[in-house]
Scaffold this motif. Structure first.
Motif, PDB file in Angstrom:
ATOM      1  N   LYS A 169       6.949  12.923  40.566  1.00  0.00           N
ATOM      2  CA  LYS A 169       8.050  13.373  41.421  1.00  0.00           C
ATOM      3  C   LYS A 169       7.549  14.404  42.437  1.00  0.00           C
ATOM      4  O   LYS A 169       6.618  15.158  42.166  1.00  0.00           O
ATOM      5  CB  LYS A 169       9.155  14.009  40.575  1.00  0.00           C
ATOM      6  CG  LYS A 169       9.884  13.055  39.654  1.00  0.00           C
ATOM      7  CD  LYS A 169      10.921  13.793  38.822  1.00  0.00           C
ATOM      8  CE  LYS A 169      11.652  12.859  37.875  1.00  0.00           C
ATOM      9  NZ  LYS A 169      12.614  13.584  37.005  1.00  0.00           N
ATOM     10  N   LYS A 170       8.186  14.442  43.584  1.00  0.00           N
ATOM     11  CA  LYS A 170       7.852  15.440  44.591  1.00  0.00           C
ATOM     12  C   LYS A 170       8.183  16.830  44.052  1.00  0.00           C
ATOM     13  O   LYS A 170       9.208  17.030  43.400  1.00  0.00           O
ATOM     14  CB  LYS A 170       8.642  15.172  45.876  1.00  0.00           C
ATOM     15  CG  LYS A 170       8.246  16.080  47.029  1.00  0.00           C
ATOM     16  CD  LYS A 170       8.995  15.712  48.301  1.00  0.00           C
ATOM     17  CE  LYS A 170       8.586  16.632  49.444  1.00  0.00           C
ATOM     18  NZ  LYS A 170       9.303  16.296  50.705  1.00  0.00           N
ATOM     19  N   GLY A 171       7.295  17.789  44.317  1.00  0.00           N
ATOM     20  CA  GLY A 171       7.512  19.146  43.840  1.00  0.00           C
ATOM     21  C   GLY A 171       7.009  19.383  42.430  1.00  0.00           C
ATOM     22  O   GLY A 171       7.207  20.470  41.874  1.00  0.00           O
ATOM     23  N   LYS A 172       6.328  18.376  41.842  1.00  0.00           N
ATOM     24  CA  LYS A 172       5.832  18.490  40.476  1.00  0.00           C
ATOM     25  C   LYS A 172       4.301  18.569  40.464  1.00  0.00           C
ATOM     26  O   LYS A 172       3.637  18.454  41.499  1.00  0.00           O
ATOM     27  CB  LYS A 172       6.308  17.301  39.643  1.00  0.00           C
ATOM     28  CG  LYS A 172       7.830  17.188  39.551  1.00  0.00           C
ATOM     29  CD  LYS A 172       8.434  18.340  38.776  1.00  0.00           C
ATOM     30  CE  LYS A 172       9.927  18.145  38.582  1.00  0.00           C
ATOM     31  NZ  LYS A 172      10.518  19.220  37.726  1.00  0.00           N
ATOM     32  N   TYR A 173       3.741  18.733  39.265  1.00  0.00           N
ATOM     33  CA  TYR A 173       2.320  19.048  39.122  1.00  0.00           C
ATOM     34  C   TYR A 173       1.555  18.009  38.304  1.00  0.00           C
ATOM     35  O   TYR A 173       2.112  17.324  37.445  1.00  0.00           O
ATOM     36  CB  TYR A 173       2.157  20.414  38.456  1.00  0.00           C
ATOM     37  CG  TYR A 173       2.682  21.545  39.298  1.00  0.00           C
ATOM     38  CD1 TYR A 173       1.878  22.174  40.245  1.00  0.00           C
ATOM     39  CD2 TYR A 173       4.004  21.977  39.163  1.00  0.00           C
ATOM     40  CE1 TYR A 173       2.366  23.205  41.030  1.00  0.00           C
ATOM     41  CE2 TYR A 173       4.502  23.006  39.945  1.00  0.00           C
ATOM     42  CZ  TYR A 173       3.676  23.625  40.880  1.00  0.00           C
ATOM     43  OH  TYR A 173       4.165  24.633  41.659  1.00  0.00           O
ATOM     44  N   CYS A 174       0.262  17.943  38.586  1.00  0.00           N
ATOM     45  CA  CYS A 174      -0.667  17.053  37.887  1.00  0.00           C
ATOM     46  C   CYS A 174      -1.885  17.885  37.483  1.00  0.00           C
ATOM     47  O   CYS A 174      -2.542  18.471  38.340  1.00  0.00           O
ATOM     48  CB  CYS A 174      -1.082  15.908  38.807  1.00  0.00           C
ATOM     49  SG  CYS A 174      -2.470  14.903  38.208  1.00  0.00           S
ATOM     50  N   ALA A 175      -2.176  17.936  36.182  1.00  0.00           N
ATOM     51  CA  ALA A 175      -3.306  18.714  35.670  1.00  0.00           C
ATOM     52  C   ALA A 175      -4.380  17.774  35.147  1.00  0.00           C
ATOM     53  O   ALA A 175      -4.094  16.869  34.352  1.00  0.00           O
ATOM     54  CB  ALA A 175      -2.843  19.653  34.565  1.00  0.00           C
ATOM     55  N   VAL A 176      -5.618  17.997  35.581  1.00  0.00           N
ATOM     56  CA  VAL A 176      -6.741  17.143  35.185  1.00  0.00           C
ATOM     57  C   VAL A 176      -7.908  18.039  34.776  1.00  0.00           C
ATOM     58  O   VAL A 176      -8.294  18.943  35.528  1.00  0.00           O
ATOM     59  CB  VAL A 176      -7.196  16.225  36.334  1.00  0.00           C
ATOM     60  CG1 VAL A 176      -8.281  15.276  35.855  1.00  0.00           C
ATOM     61  CG2 VAL A 176      -6.019  15.453  36.919  1.00  0.00           C
ATOM     62  N   MET A 177      -8.479  17.767  33.597  1.00  0.00           N
ATOM     63  CA  MET A 177      -9.657  18.522  33.166  1.00  0.00           C
ATOM     64  C   MET A 177     -10.896  17.627  33.188  1.00  0.00           C
ATOM     65  O   MET A 177     -10.858  16.488  32.721  1.00  0.00           O
ATOM     66  CB  MET A 177      -9.478  19.091  31.759  1.00  0.00           C
ATOM     67  CG  MET A 177     -10.605  20.058  31.375  1.00  0.00           C
ATOM     68  SD  MET A 177     -10.336  20.951  29.830  1.00  0.00           S
ATOM     69  CE  MET A 177     -11.216  19.868  28.686  1.00  0.00           C
ATOM     70  N   ILE A 178     -11.981  18.152  33.738  1.00  0.00           N
ATOM     71  CA  ILE A 178     -13.240  17.417  33.790  1.00  0.00           C
ATOM     72  C   ILE A 178     -14.395  18.411  33.876  1.00  0.00           C
ATOM     73  O   ILE A 178     -14.223  19.545  34.357  1.00  0.00           O
ATOM     74  CB  ILE A 178     -13.280  16.446  34.997  1.00  0.00           C
ATOM     75  CG1 ILE A 178     -14.483  15.501  34.890  1.00  0.00           C
ATOM     76  CG2 ILE A 178     -13.261  17.210  36.315  1.00  0.00           C
ATOM     77  CD1 ILE A 178     -14.450  14.346  35.885  1.00  0.00           C
ATOM     78  N   GLY A 179     -15.564  18.000  33.406  1.00  0.00           N
ATOM     79  CA  GLY A 179     -16.767  18.818  33.518  1.00  0.00           C
ATOM     80  C   GLY A 179     -17.819  18.115  34.358  1.00  0.00           C
ATOM     81  O   GLY A 179     -17.647  16.960  34.770  1.00  0.00           O
TER      82      GLY A 179
END
Length: 242
Positions: A169-179
């Motif tokens: 959705k617009k105004g929302k967040y996406c969290a991604v973890m990587i090394g």
């Protein structure tokens, strides 16, 4: 039998440096699935970037850590993975009772194709993809990103990012973890390359969190070995905004 459904002590992180020496073993969490993230990571992210009743998506389900936390924190969630073993393990880990009314769905699928989810339906994406081919989670599954070299991996990540942007959705967040990884002693910057792929599809960058690594199995083989490089001891958590 599950004795504790919540961590004994927990306080949300307040800075961009995160470190969890105690890996966390409440509910069904364990470190037996190689490469899975500490449950303290999705717990912090879910509490900060979503609210009860929201729909959370994990595009790389693994052993189900994100969905276990979503269930405990009264969020609805969908988790997908291309590996049937991951689906089976996650279903086992999610098979516990708690007082929340969360709707939790596990689905075999490809992170590059979320056609079963309509546009702008997800409130928060919280995911931990493989780090290219550092750890291979299968031997021959077509579409398994853990089998790909860097070039093929990032072609796939571009599709992953596009689908994430579409369903969020617009105004929302996406969290991604990587090394990152090393090749012949030199750094291969998986983290910043992935970050750019997400920016290229339209995301804005809200935060870069540095997470200290603990209990990394590959570290022990370098102890006492003369080397001309520093051992990697951090990962990135990128918080993207749509």
């Amino acid at each position: 039998m599950i004795i504790e459904l919540q961590p004994n002590s927990f306080s949300p992180e307040q800075t961009t440096i995160w470190s969890f020496p105690d890996r966390g073993k409440w509910a069904t969490h364990s470190g037996r699935y190689r490469g899975n993230w500490s449950p303290y990571v999705p717990r912090n992210l879910i509490l900060r970037y979503s609210k009860p009743g929201d729909w959370i998506l994990d595009q790389f389900l693994g052993s189900g850590t994100t969905l276990v936390e979503a269930k405990l924190l009264n969020r609805n969630a969908v988790g997908i993975d291309i590996n049937p073993q991951s689906i089976s393990l996650s279903e086992t880990n999610l098979n516990f009772k708690c007082e929340t009314q969360s709707k939790i769905f596990v689905r075999k699928g490809d992170a590059t194709d979320l056609s079963f989810i309509k546009d702008d339906k997800i409130d928060f994406i919280c995911t931990h993809p493989p780090y290219s081919n550092i750890i291979k989670y299968s031997t021959d599954i077509n579409g398994d990103l853990s089998l790909l070299d860097e070039d093929a991996f990032f072609k796939a990540i571009n599709k992953v990012a596009k689908e994430a942007y579409r369903v969020l959705k617009k105004g929302k967040y996406c969290a991604v973890m990587i090394g990152d990884k090393r090749y012949r002693g030199n750094i291969v910057p998986l983290g910043f390359t992935l970050m750019q792929k997400y920016l290229d599809v339209g995301f804005k960058l809200k935060e870069i969190i540095i997470k200290e690594q603990h209990n990394c199995k590959s570290t022990t083989k370098w102890i006492g070995v003369k080397r001309n490089f520093l051992m990697l001891a951090h990962e990135y958590i990128f918080i993207f905004y749509k």
